[in-house]
Write a protein that holds these residues in place. Structure first.
Motif, PDB file in Angstrom:
ATOM      1  N   ASP A  68       0.866  -1.171   0.000  1.00  0.00           N
ATOM      2  CA  ASP A  68       0.000   0.000   0.000  1.00  0.00           C
ATOM      3  C   ASP A  68       0.908   1.227   0.000  1.00  0.00           C
ATOM      4  O   ASP A  68       1.541   1.554   1.007  1.00  0.00           O
ATOM      5  N   LEU A  69       0.991   1.908  -1.149  1.00  0.00           N
ATOM      6  CA  LEU A  69       1.937   3.003  -1.289  1.00  0.00           C
ATOM      7  C   LEU A  69       1.466   4.285  -0.615  1.00  0.00           C
ATOM      8  O   LEU A  69       2.292   5.130  -0.267  1.00  0.00           O
ATOM      9  N   LEU A  70       0.174   4.463  -0.433  1.00  0.00           N
ATOM     10  CA  LEU A  70      -0.344   5.696   0.142  1.00  0.00           C
ATOM     11  C   LEU A  70      -0.550   5.597   1.647  1.00  0.00           C
ATOM     12  O   LEU A  70      -0.313   6.558   2.375  1.00  0.00           O
ATOM     13  N   PHE A  71      -0.995   4.436   2.136  1.00  0.00           N
ATOM     14  CA  PHE A  71      -1.261   4.263   3.570  1.00  0.00           C
ATOM     15  C   PHE A  71      -0.514   3.024   4.070  1.00  0.00           C
ATOM     16  O   PHE A  71      -1.114   1.995   4.364  1.00  0.00           O
ATOM     17  N   PRO A  72       0.811   3.128   4.188  1.00  0.00           N
ATOM     18  CA  PRO A  72       1.604   1.946   4.558  1.00  0.00           C
ATOM     19  C   PRO A  72       1.462   1.531   6.015  1.00  0.00           C
ATOM     20  O   PRO A  72       1.904   0.455   6.389  1.00  0.00           O
ATOM     21  N   GLY A  73       0.851   2.369   6.859  1.00  0.00           N
ATOM     22  CA  GLY A  73       0.755   2.050   8.276  1.00  0.00           C
ATOM     23  C   GLY A  73      -0.439   1.199   8.660  1.00  0.00           C
ATOM     24  O   GLY A  73      -0.691   1.002   9.857  1.00  0.00           O
ATOM     25  N   ARG A  74      -1.166   0.686   7.684  1.00  0.00           N
ATOM     26  CA  ARG A  74      -2.357  -0.105   8.001  1.00  0.00           C
ATOM     27  C   ARG A  74      -1.976  -1.381   8.739  1.00  0.00           C
ATOM     28  O   ARG A  74      -0.906  -1.970   8.500  1.00  0.00           O
ATOM     29  N   LEU A  75      -2.849  -1.824   9.636  1.00  0.00           N
ATOM     30  CA  LEU A  75      -2.613  -3.047  10.398  1.00  0.00           C
ATOM     31  C   LEU A  75      -3.023  -4.269   9.582  1.00  0.00           C
ATOM     32  O   LEU A  75      -4.010  -4.222   8.847  1.00  0.00           O
ATOM     33  N   ILE A  76      -2.270  -5.349   9.715  1.00  0.00           N
ATOM     34  CA  ILE A  76      -2.565  -6.593   9.012  1.00  0.00           C
ATOM     35  C   ILE A  76      -2.928  -7.639  10.058  1.00  0.00           C
ATOM     36  O   ILE A  76      -2.085  -8.037  10.872  1.00  0.00           O
ATOM     37  N   GLU A  77      -4.185  -8.060  10.053  1.00  0.00           N
ATOM     38  CA  GLU A  77      -4.679  -8.959  11.089  1.00  0.00           C
ATOM     39  C   GLU A  77      -3.950 -10.291  11.081  1.00  0.00           C
ATOM     40  O   GLU A  77      -3.654 -10.858  12.142  1.00  0.00           O
ATOM     41  N   GLU A  78      -3.661 -10.832   9.891  1.00  0.00           N
ATOM     42  CA  GLU A  78      -2.989 -12.132   9.800  1.00  0.00           C
ATOM     43  C   GLU A  78      -1.593 -12.099  10.393  1.00  0.00           C
ATOM     44  O   GLU A  78      -1.017 -13.149  10.702  1.00  0.00           O
ATOM     45  N   ALA A  79      -1.004 -10.894  10.546  1.00  0.00           N
ATOM     46  CA  ALA A  79       0.334 -10.770  11.126  1.00  0.00           C
ATOM     47  C   ALA A  79       0.279 -10.280  12.562  1.00  0.00           C
ATOM     48  O   ALA A  79       1.292  -9.827  13.112  1.00  0.00           O
ATOM     49  N   GLY A  80      -0.887 -10.319  13.205  1.00  0.00           N
ATOM     50  CA  GLY A  80      -0.990  -9.979  14.610  1.00  0.00           C
ATOM     51  C   GLY A  80      -1.395  -8.559  14.916  1.00  0.00           C
ATOM     52  O   GLY A  80      -1.396  -8.159  16.085  1.00  0.00           O
ATOM     53  N   ASN A  81      -1.749  -7.754  13.903  1.00  0.00           N
ATOM     54  CA  ASN A  81      -2.115  -6.347  14.133  1.00  0.00           C
ATOM     55  C   ASN A  81      -1.052  -5.622  14.954  1.00  0.00           C
ATOM     56  O   ASN A  81      -1.315  -4.983  15.975  1.00  0.00           O
ATOM     57  N   VAL A  82       0.200  -5.737  14.491  1.00  0.00           N
ATOM     58  CA  VAL A  82       1.329  -5.159  15.225  1.00  0.00           C
ATOM     59  C   VAL A  82       1.534  -3.711  14.804  1.00  0.00           C
ATOM     60  O   VAL A  82       1.531  -3.389  13.614  1.00  0.00           O
ATOM     61  N   LYS A  83       1.744  -2.844  15.790  1.00  0.00           N
ATOM     62  CA  LYS A  83       2.087  -1.443  15.545  1.00  0.00           C
ATOM     63  C   LYS A  83       3.453  -1.176  16.146  1.00  0.00           C
ATOM     64  O   LYS A  83       3.715  -1.495  17.308  1.00  0.00           O
ATOM     65  N   VAL A  84       4.339  -0.581  15.333  1.00  0.00           N
ATOM     66  CA  VAL A  84       5.722  -0.360  15.747  1.00  0.00           C
ATOM     67  C   VAL A  84       5.985   1.126  15.938  1.00  0.00           C
ATOM     68  O   VAL A  84       5.501   1.960  15.167  1.00  0.00           O
ATOM     69  N   GLY A  85       6.769   1.446  16.995  1.00  0.00           N
ATOM     70  CA  GLY A  85       7.313   2.789  17.095  1.00  0.00           C
ATOM     71  C   GLY A  85       6.638   3.736  18.056  1.00  0.00           C
ATOM     72  O   GLY A  85       7.027   4.901  18.148  1.00  0.00           O
ATOM     73  N   ARG A  86       5.631   3.286  18.813  1.00  0.00           N
ATOM     74  CA  ARG A  86       5.046   4.178  19.809  1.00  0.00           C
ATOM     75  C   ARG A  86       6.034   4.395  20.947  1.00  0.00           C
ATOM     76  O   ARG A  86       6.922   3.588  21.202  1.00  0.00           O
ATOM     77  N   ALA A  87       5.865   5.496  21.659  1.00  0.00           N
ATOM     78  CA  ALA A  87       6.776   5.832  22.752  1.00  0.00           C
ATOM     79  C   ALA A  87       6.746   4.758  23.828  1.00  0.00           C
ATOM     80  O   ALA A  87       5.681   4.241  24.187  1.00  0.00           O
ATOM     81  N   PHE A  88       7.918   4.420  24.349  1.00  0.00           N
ATOM     82  CA  PHE A  88       8.043   3.336  25.319  1.00  0.00           C
ATOM     83  C   PHE A  88       7.210   3.602  26.571  1.00  0.00           C
ATOM     84  O   PHE A  88       6.547   2.705  27.102  1.00  0.00           O
ATOM     85  N   HIS A  89       7.201   4.846  27.057  1.00  0.00           N
ATOM     86  CA  HIS A  89       6.472   5.159  28.288  1.00  0.00           C
ATOM     87  C   HIS A  89       4.962   5.154  28.077  1.00  0.00           C
ATOM     88  O   HIS A  89       4.202   5.063  29.046  1.00  0.00           O
TER      89      HIS A  89
END
Length: 437
Positions: free
Chosen positions: A311-332
């Motif tokens: 997805d070239l325009l919205f690359p941050g979409r979650l993929i359910e088959e891969a666990g709906n993983v989101k990377v890069g939020r602040a640790f705290h």
């Protein structure tokens, strides 16, 4: 000495090895040979200093074949098509169309700017002055866009498309400037500000794109031939722009008709370019797609296979088959202090932290985590997601089971990922937050 002794001495002399004459290669002349292939004869020769020289002896091919061969030598990397990855020809075709339409649009926009300023230039004058205006009014946009370099490393395709959208927006402002000459400075300044940002984004994403095609360490050759293609079709595009400015687009109505058409061709071309590029670095979207396919089929797609699924325009979409993983939020924001100590006791050697929320699983990486660490964490998160679909908390038992399952499958999975050409030495998450102890 009797007769028998003389005979024996003669035989001894005859059987002794005679000293052979040792000649150096320069004493017998330079080494040379002739090779004939596809009706072309070439003479190869080693010069005294050791360099190999090639001389064309005979070329009986048709003129068209010779012209094509000459074009390929000047505008395609040496050894093409075997020296580049799949998709390079399609990328080059649309790159040529992109530069042609962009250059033609630039001529029309500059002519409009000069009309808005009260001048009446010829199309040739517009072509010359376009370079002066572009170089003189884009520096602020360049400085602002230079702060976004990390995001461009992670998503070069998206930012390359965005660069051309910004460029066409700036060009559109210039084309429309004659409609409101009293706002000439504002429209010209805004247009060139957008074009300045576009120039930085386009140049910053050029290297990752070229690197995806470099198959034999020939990055410099790819870059040089790519610039040759760009220069050629920029010149052709300027010629098209001059012709349009002299005929159809000599009036404002003509520009309003031709401008959007050229812009549409421009954006379509760069989009197809980016779809053709098999970028082989790991970022959040590509990692999620790799993990999802591995869990579904047990196989891993190559960069060339996965390029049209991105997805070239919205690359941050979650993929359910891969666990709906989101990377890069602040640790705290992701972990409570009590959970940090608990996680370090469970998995002290790992360089990732996982936290399950209501809609996704957050993964935060250690500062020196590589692509392998990201793949390990992503697999654990995907297995957790499969085991606990309805829960909002990650239980200790489920985490241990998921980690054990990842440990059993990771070695063949990583070997397959690397065999398909993916670079696992780094993970490009843009400006994502990381932690260090």
């Amino acid at each position: 000495m009797n007769l028998l002794d003389k005979i024996m001495q003669k035989k001894t002399r005859e059987t002794q090895p005679q000293p052979q004459l040792q000649l150096k290669w320069h004493e017998v002349g330079p080494v040379h040979w002739v090779e004939t292939s596809d009706s072309v004869s070439r003479r190869f020769q080693f010069e005294p200093h050791g360099q190999l020289s090639v001389k064309l002896l005979d070329d009986s091919r048709p003129v068209a074949h010779r012209v094509v061969d000459s074009f390929l030598n000047k505008f395609f990397p040496s050894g093409y098509p075997y020296s580049v990855n799949e998709g390079y020809l399609r990328y080059t075709q649309f790159r040529a169309l992109q530069h042609l339409s962009s250059a033609a649009l630039s001529v029309l926009s500059t002519q409009s700017l000069l009309f808005a300023a009260g001048l009446r230039p010829t199309p040739a004058q517009a072509t010359v002055v376009s370079w002066i205006l572009k170089d003189g009014m884009q520096h602020v946009g360049k400085l602002i866009c230079s702060n976004l370099g990390a995001r461009m490393d992670s998503e070069p395709k998206r930012w390359r498309i965005l660069a051309d959208v910004l460029y066409d927006f700036g060009t559109g402002m210039e084309v429309l400037s004659p409609l409101c000459p009293n706002l000439f400075l504002e429209m010209a300044g805004l247009g060139n500000f957008a074009k300045g940002m576009a120039v930085v984004a386009a140049r910053a994403t050029r290297l990752p794109i070229y690197s995806s095609f470099a198959k034999e360490g020939n990055l410099s050759d790819l870059f040089a031939k790519g610039e040759a293609i760009s220069t050629l079709f920029n010149v052709v595009g300027m010629g098209v722009g001059i012709q349009l400015a002299s005929t159809i687009c000599s009036s404002m109505q003509g520009k309003l008709l031709a401008g959007p058409l050229l812009s549409a061709i421009h954006i379509y071309s760069v989009t197809e370019e980016m779809r053709a590029a098999p970028v082989n670095t790991l970022n959040p979207q590509r990692t999620a797609m790799i993990v999802a396919e591995f869990l579904k089929t047990g196989k891993v797609s190559s960069p060339a296979d996965i390029r049209y699924q991105e997805d070239l325009l919205f690359p941050g979409r979650l993929i359910e088959e891969a666990g709906n993983v989101k990377v890069g939020r602040a640790f705290h924001d992701v972990f409570r202090p009590s959970k940090i100590h608990e996680w370090k006791e469970k998995l002290p050697e790992e360089k990732f932290f996982l936290s399950r929320g209501s809609k996704w699983i957050d993964m935060v990486l250690e500062h020196n985590a590589t692509g392998e660490d990201a793949l390990r964490g992503w697999l654990v998160a995907a297995y957790v997601g499969c085991m606990e679909k309805s829960s909002h908390e990650m239980s200790t038992q489920v985490l241990q089971d998921a980690y054990l399952k990842m440990s059993n499958t990771f070695s063949p999975f990583l070997a397959e990922v690397q065999a398909k050409g993916w670079h696992t030495d780094q993970f490009l998450d843009g400006t994502g937050s990381r932690f260090a102890w």
